[in-house]
Design an enzyme around this catalytic site. Structure first.
Site, PDB file in Angstrom:
ATOM      1  N   THR A  65      39.650 -23.236 -12.585  1.00 17.47           N
ATOM      2  CA  THR A  65      39.889 -22.512 -11.333  1.00 17.47           C
ATOM      3  C   THR A  65      41.195 -21.706 -11.361  1.00 17.47           C
ATOM      4  O   THR A  65      41.224 -20.538 -10.956  1.00 17.47           O
ATOM      5  CB  THR A  65      39.896 -23.493 -10.146  1.00 17.47           C
ATOM      6  OG1 THR A  65      38.622 -24.141 -10.080  1.00 17.47           O
ATOM      7  CG2 THR A  65      40.161 -22.766  -8.838  1.00 17.47           C
TER       8      THR A  65
ATOM      9  N   LYS B 124      31.642 -18.851 -22.946  1.00 26.29           N
ATOM     10  CA  LYS B 124      30.747 -19.216 -21.844  1.00 26.29           C
ATOM     11  C   LYS B 124      29.560 -20.006 -22.399  1.00 26.29           C
ATOM     12  O   LYS B 124      29.008 -19.646 -23.436  1.00 26.29           O
ATOM     13  CB  LYS B 124      30.241 -17.951 -21.135  1.00 26.29           C
ATOM     14  CG  LYS B 124      29.104 -18.175 -20.126  1.00 26.29           C
ATOM     15  CD  LYS B 124      29.544 -18.918 -18.882  1.00 26.29           C
ATOM     16  CE  LYS B 124      28.360 -19.181 -17.935  1.00 26.29           C
ATOM     17  NZ  LYS B 124      28.768 -20.032 -16.789  1.00 26.29           N
TER      18      LYS B 124
ATOM     19  N   GLY C  63      41.669 -29.708 -12.352  1.00 20.07           N
ATOM     20  CA  GLY C  63      42.761 -29.786 -11.394  1.00 20.07           C
ATOM     21  C   GLY C  63      44.125 -29.402 -11.911  1.00 20.07           C
ATOM     22  O   GLY C  63      45.138 -29.767 -11.299  1.00 20.07           O
TER      23      GLY C  63
ATOM     24  N   LYS D 114      30.719 -31.936 -23.361  1.00 12.05           N
ATOM     25  CA  LYS D 114      31.353 -31.721 -22.050  1.00 12.05           C
ATOM     26  C   LYS D 114      30.580 -32.562 -21.040  1.00 12.05           C
ATOM     27  O   LYS D 114      29.361 -32.428 -20.905  1.00 12.05           O
ATOM     28  CB  LYS D 114      31.266 -30.240 -21.681  1.00 12.05           C
ATOM     29  CG  LYS D 114      31.791 -29.875 -20.278  1.00 12.05           C
ATOM     30  CD  LYS D 114      33.300 -29.746 -20.250  1.00 12.05           C
ATOM     31  CE  LYS D 114      33.816 -29.149 -18.953  1.00 12.05           C
ATOM     32  NZ  LYS D 114      33.732 -27.672 -18.949  1.00 12.05           N
TER      33      LYS D 114
ATOM     34  N   SER E 248      32.781 -29.614 -13.319  1.00 10.26           N
ATOM     35  CA  SER E 248      33.037 -29.564 -11.874  1.00 10.26           C
ATOM     36  C   SER E 248      32.383 -30.744 -11.157  1.00 10.26           C
ATOM     37  O   SER E 248      31.476 -31.395 -11.676  1.00 10.26           O
ATOM     38  CB  SER E 248      32.522 -28.244 -11.301  1.00 10.26           C
ATOM     39  OG  SER E 248      31.156 -28.077 -11.603  1.00 10.26           O
TER      40      SER E 248
ATOM     41  N   CYS F 167      25.946 -29.039 -16.779  1.00  9.11           N
ATOM     42  CA  CYS F 167      25.844 -27.900 -15.869  1.00  9.11           C
ATOM     43  C   CYS F 167      25.104 -28.303 -14.592  1.00  9.11           C
ATOM     44  O   CYS F 167      23.940 -28.701 -14.643  1.00  9.11           O
ATOM     45  CB  CYS F 167      25.107 -26.736 -16.523  1.00  9.11           C
ATOM     46  SG  CYS F 167      24.809 -25.396 -15.349  1.00  9.11           S
TER      47      CYS F 167
HETATM   48  C1  DHB Z   1      27.540 -23.256 -14.980  1.00  7.43           C
HETATM   49  C2  DHB Z   1      28.352 -24.168 -14.350  1.00  7.43           C
HETATM   50  C3  DHB Z   1      28.794 -25.263 -15.043  1.00  7.43           C
HETATM   51  O1  DHB Z   1      29.617 -26.180 -14.460  1.00  7.43           O
HETATM   52  C4  DHB Z   1      28.411 -25.450 -16.352  1.00  7.43           C
HETATM   53  O2  DHB Z   1      28.834 -26.532 -17.000  1.00  7.43           O
HETATM   54  C5  DHB Z   1      27.607 -24.531 -16.986  1.00  7.43           C
HETATM   55  C6  DHB Z   1      27.175 -23.427 -16.293  1.00  7.43           C
HETATM   56  C7  DHB Z   1      27.052 -22.109 -14.236  1.00  7.43           C
HETATM   57  O3  DHB Z   1      26.739 -22.249 -13.063  1.00  7.43           O
HETATM   58  O4  DHB Z   1      26.938 -21.020 -14.829  1.00  7.43           O
END
Ligand code: DHB
Length: 310
Positions: free
Chosen positions: A271, A43, A249, A163, A193, A129
């Site tokens: 997902t 994470k 996807g 990323k 996303s 993010c």
């Molecule tokens: C979160 C969502 C993301 O797409 C990301 O790259 C990093 C963190 C989040 O909301 O925790």
């Protein structure tokens, strides 16, 4: 054979989790490690532990998902500790550490901590993010991206990549690739996303998730054509030493095959992994092998980047 590699790192399967999905606790990370996935990513970490946004902050949609988690995580030390223990126990299974500082200073401080550690895997610097209120994502600010990477690679020597968020205009691919090509990146991971989206419950006329008035990142099948275009566009523009990770996807083996045709060396699953759990890797592996067999391919390298155009 689904063997693949990034730089000097070897993986026996192209599939792995997308950061954020089932990689929050050491228990979840162990489940990924024991699955059919070829590797895993932690994470996205901040320096300090964060609880994230209020719930509901993830919702399943007809063709994917919406989330505004808000970067809940246990803090860099926790994931670095996991990675150091993991690499001791599994010297032949390199993993990825994801880092997402909310400021330049935080990113540099975390990079220093990793640089000074014994971590010997790959670092994914998350520039995308979309879910922290008031914090614009770095990946949509080209000058800021240049600045972050310049500062980072003034001292950081370990294998790393970025990323990225989805881009939509060809000029954005040109500009971002020109920046990325200045740095010793080992990989670029596209896409995070689609941010921001909004979905509404038709019964109650209410946004599906609570944070940010219902706005959040969209993943799943909605993302597939955009992920393909981003992987393809970067594979056509980046120095060949910078490899692609394809994310977005994937719900079946053919989706993964398509990302590899577009140039991906690894395929991340978000997902679908959230919805199906690590058994998704078993199904995807079987389905990708079946597509390859139909096409007469026995290795990823037989078709990676071999997209045909009219
Ligand atoms: C979160 C969502 C993301 O797409 C990301 O790259 C990093 C963190 C989040 O909301 O925790």
């Amino acid at each position: 054979d689904l063997h693949t590699s990034i730089d000097k790192f070897q993986f026996d399967n192209v599939f792995m989790n997308a950061s954020g999905v089932r990689c929050y606790t050491k228990g979840e990370l162990d489940e990924l490690a024991q699955s059919d996935a070829g590797t895993l990513v932690t994470k996205s970490a901040t320096q300090a532990k964060r609880l994230g946004n209020p719930s509901p902050r993830y919702a399943r949609l007809e063709l994917g998902s919406i989330n505004s988690m808000g970067l809940p995580n246990e803090g860099l030390e926790y994931y670095l500790d996991y990675a150091l223990n993991f690499q001791k126990a599994n010297p032949d299974k390199p993993i990825f550490l994801s880092v997402a500082g909310l400021s330049m200073e935080e990113n540099l401080a975390m990079a220093h901590a990793i640089e000074d550690s014994d971590f010997n895997g790959l670092v994914e610097f998350n520039l995308s993010c979309p879910n922290v209120p008031g914090k614009p994502q770095t990946g949509y600010d080209f000058d800021r991206t240049q600045e972050v990477l310049t500062n980072l690679f003034s001292f950081f020597t370990k294998p790393a990549g970025v990323k990225l968020p989805p881009y939509f205009d060809l000029a954005q691919f040109d500009q971002m690739a020109a920046i990325l090509n200045q740095f010793p990146l080992k990989f670029v991971n596209s896409i995070n996303s689609l941010g921001n989206g909004l979905m509404i419950d038709p019964e109650t006329d209410t946004a599906l998730i609570k944070p940010k008035g219902g706005f959040g990142g969209i993943g799943g099948a909605y993302a597939k054509p955009i992920a393909l275009a981003n992987v393809r566009a970067f594979s056509q523009r980046l120095d060949p030493k910078i490899q692609l990770i394809g994310t977005g996807g994937v719900t079946n083996g053919r989706d993964a095959y398509d990302l590899i045709l577009a140039g991906a060396s690894l395929v991340q699953v978000g997902t679908l992994l959230q919805e199906e759990g690590p058994a998704a890797f078993t199904r995807l592996t079987r389905e990708l092998r079946a597509v390859m067999q139909t096409k007469g391919y026995s290795a990823i390298s037989d078709f990676k980047g071999q997209l045909k155009v009219l």
